[in-house]
Design an enzyme around this catalytic site. Structure first.
Site, PDB file in Angstrom:
ATOM      1  CG  ASP A  47      -2.088   0.885   1.131  1.00 31.03           C
ATOM      2  OD1 ASP A  47      -2.859   0.719   0.168  1.00 31.03           O
ATOM      3  OD2 ASP A  47      -2.255   1.766   1.994  1.00 31.03           O
ATOM      4  CD  GLU A  76      -2.384   2.534  -3.253  1.00 33.11           C
ATOM      5  OE1 GLU A  76      -3.498   3.047  -3.410  1.00 33.11           O
ATOM      6  OE2 GLU A  76      -1.805   2.522  -2.156  1.00 33.11           O
ATOM      7  CG  ASP A 143      -7.871   3.119  -2.973  1.00 32.04           C
ATOM      8  OD1 ASP A 143      -8.508   3.353  -1.935  1.00 32.04           O
ATOM      9  OD2 ASP A 143      -6.718   2.666  -2.976  1.00 32.04           O
TER      10      ASP A 143
END
Length: 298
Positions: A47, A76, A143
């Site tokens: 992340d 990410e 997201d």
């Protein structure tokens, strides 16, 4: 009150760790190994990976790969990700740049087939071939608003998204529920529980996705075995022809993003892979509005 320590995203509950400190580094690297060694996980999704220093990720890769030489490491990163994809850190990143190109062309119609071909060519040429082969390609995630919501509920546009994604090089990724027509706007509306009641699922869309996955497995040229080339980009007709080729094996993905049916001259004998009866077509093919045809040269 303002905390007396650095935080991530202005959130006091997420203190920013000093990954250069030996104790912090050892702890985090132990976590990376632990789940691979003790539970046999297949990979790590990291992340906000772009906000951690490169030196740490280089050590992380060494530790994880020592535990499992095929462990998949995906970061990410929302912007240009080349510095992380040089072979010493991540295998791939979440390919959000490409995500928006797919969505604006096929889901919303905001961009043209020329815009799409330019964006794809730029993306594929930016990275090395081994990176393109494992890139984490997606049309939606936790997201982003759901793809069907971006498409204003238009199932034909959703089918176009899946057809183009599942015939594209890399590792196609489907966000849970997109394959059965779940909708939802920005977080948290996009994180609803999975709809398991089949009477509330779009089974036609599900069958379409299942067929495309089966074809991708059956015909490796549609995955990573073949080249990806734009044969025709007709902006006025919103018609796109993608050629996937390996040696003498030739496949054509014909995409019609317009609101009208189109015809295309082929110049050879082709088998329509999306039709269940495997109808053979020759000389020309008709593509309904907002749809795609997948052909294999005979």
């Amino acid at each position: 009150s303002i905390p007396n320590y650095e935080v991530f995203a202005f959130e006091r509950n997420m203190p920013k760790l000093n990954t250069a400190h030996p104790d912090v580094k050892d702890y985090l690297l132990h976590v990376g190994r632990y789940w691979v060694e003790e539970f046999g996980i297949d990979g790590w999704r990291l992340d906000v990976a772009s906000e951690v220093d490169h030196a740490f990720w280089r050590e992380f890769r060494k530790e994880v790969r020592a535990a499992n030489g095929t462990c998949y490491i995906v970061g990410e990163c929302w912007t240009d990700s080349q510095p992380w994809l040089l072979g010493d850190q991540f295998d791939a990143v979440m390919n959000y740049g490409l995500t928006e190109s797919f969505l604006t062309c096929f889901a919303t119609g905001e961009t043209t087939v020329r815009d799409f071909s330019n964006a794809v060519s730029r993306n594929l040429n930016w990275h090395s071939q081994n990176v393109n082969g494992v890139m984490f390609n997606l049309i939606g995630s936790h997201d982003t608003p759901r793809a069907l919501t971006r498409a204003k509920g238009n199932t034909d546009r959703m089918k176009l998204l899946f057809t183009t994604l599942l015939t594209f090089p890399g590792s196609p990724v489907i966000y849970y529920g997109d394959e059965i027509g779940m909708t939802g706007g920005q977080d948290p509306a996009n994180r609803a529980c999975m709809e398991w009641d089949e009477t509330k699922q779009n089974r036609e869309l599900f069958d379409h996705v299942a067929q495309l996955i089966a074809l991708r497995k059956q015909h490796p040229v549609l995955a990573n075995a073949g080249t990806y080339h734009f044969q025709t980009v007709d902006e006025s007709k919103q018609l796109l022809v993608v050629e996937r080729r390996q040696g003498e094996q030739v496949y054509l993905l014909v995409i019609n993003v317009s609101e009208e049916a189109q015809s295309l001259a082929l110049g050879g004998m082709f088998e329509d892979l999306l039709l269940l009866d495997k109808e053979t077509v020759s000389e020309a093919v008709r593509i309904p509005a907002l749809s795609a045809t997948l052909l294999r040269q005979l």
